[in-house]
Design an enzyme around this catalytic site. Structure first.
Site, PDB file in Angstrom:
ATOM      1  N   HIS A 155       7.486   3.554   3.523  1.00 34.46           N
ATOM      2  CA  HIS A 155       6.212   2.814   2.912  1.00 34.46           C
ATOM      3  C   HIS A 155       5.131   3.028   3.531  1.00 34.46           C
ATOM      4  O   HIS A 155       4.914   4.149   4.504  1.00 34.46           O
ATOM      5  CB  HIS A 155       6.528   1.615   3.546  1.00 34.46           C
ATOM      6  CG  HIS A 155       7.224   1.571   4.818  1.00 34.46           C
ATOM      7  ND1 HIS A 155       6.018   1.685   6.180  1.00 34.46           N
ATOM      8  CD2 HIS A 155       7.719   1.729   5.101  1.00 34.46           C
ATOM      9  CE1 HIS A 155       6.952   1.899   6.882  1.00 34.46           C
ATOM     10  NE2 HIS A 155       8.060   2.246   6.587  1.00 34.46           N
ATOM     11  N   GLU A 163      15.772  -0.399   6.538  1.00 38.39           N
ATOM     12  CA  GLU A 163      15.544   0.200   8.220  1.00 38.39           C
ATOM     13  C   GLU A 163      16.306  -0.195   8.343  1.00 38.39           C
ATOM     14  O   GLU A 163      17.179  -0.847   8.513  1.00 38.39           O
ATOM     15  CB  GLU A 163      13.986  -0.010   8.476  1.00 38.39           C
ATOM     16  CG  GLU A 163      14.223   1.115   9.280  1.00 38.39           C
ATOM     17  CD  GLU A 163      14.100   2.431   8.830  1.00 38.39           C
ATOM     18  OE1 GLU A 163      15.329   2.884   8.973  1.00 38.39           O
ATOM     19  OE2 GLU A 163      12.971   3.353   9.439  1.00 38.39           O
TER      20      GLU A 163
END
Length: 192
Positions: free
Chosen positions: A10, A84
């Site tokens: 990202h 994550e």
């Protein structure tokens, strides 16, 4: 059927800039992160991806949305197993604070074990690869997730920093994932 998967980290967030651990804390992209997502989309246009998958955390999902929109693709498909790593009580802290508070980082309360992260991440990428049917597929995830996947694919590999917006090319053939290129875009097999 052989496939190429493009594993993307990202774009940048304010917590990235401040070197704070985000983990499962849902932090949005900043303007630099949005620009990184656009630049990544420009590179990915060369491989003509068919589908975008993304972690549902906003920093990854927005990166996936920018990429998909730029490439004229449908909205990203959420991939919950690619969130994550959960860093427990270390989330929100910078590296100096973590060292001071948790001198032995393996004992951070609430932190997900690396083996758990690796298992769920690799399973998710395998499932996406099997569904890709030989088409180029973009997967937007997080630094810890990408690091865990690469460590599983190449346990002896010395991979460098996983930068925001970076692209890591994976191959998928005969139900086996492999690293084709670290931090480099590689064209699909049909284009070579």
């Amino acid at each position: 059927m052989s496939s190429r998967l493009y594993l993307v980290r990202h774009g940048e967030t304010e917590w990235n800039r401040q070197q704070r651990i985000q983990g499962s804390t849902d932090i949005p992209l900043n303007d630099t992160g949005r620009a990184q997502a656009l630049a990544t989309a420009e590179l990915l246009a060369r491989v003509e991806p068919h589908t975008v998958f993304a972690s549902p955390l906003v920093r990854a999902f927005e990166t996936g949305e920018i990429i998909a929109r730029s490439l004229g693709l449908p909205a990203p498909i959420p991939a919950p197993r690619l969130v994550e790593r959960h860093y427990g009580e270390a989330e929100g802290l910078n590296y100096l604070q973590i060292e001071k508070r948790f001198p032995d980082r393996s004992l951070v309360p609430g932190q997900e074990h690396k083996s758990q992260l690796a298992a769920r991440s690799v399973r998710a990428v395998h499932a996406i690869a099997r569904s890709s049917e030989g088409k180029a597929t973009v997967i937007v995830a997080h630094g810890g997730v990408i690091r865990a996947i690469l460590a599983e694919l190449e346990p002896s590999g010395a991979h460098g920093r996983i930068a925001n917006g970076s692209i890591h090319t994976l191959g998928f053939d005969s139900d086996v994932l492999s690293l084709v290129a670290f931090n480099r875009l590689v064209l699909p097999l049909a284009a070579l």
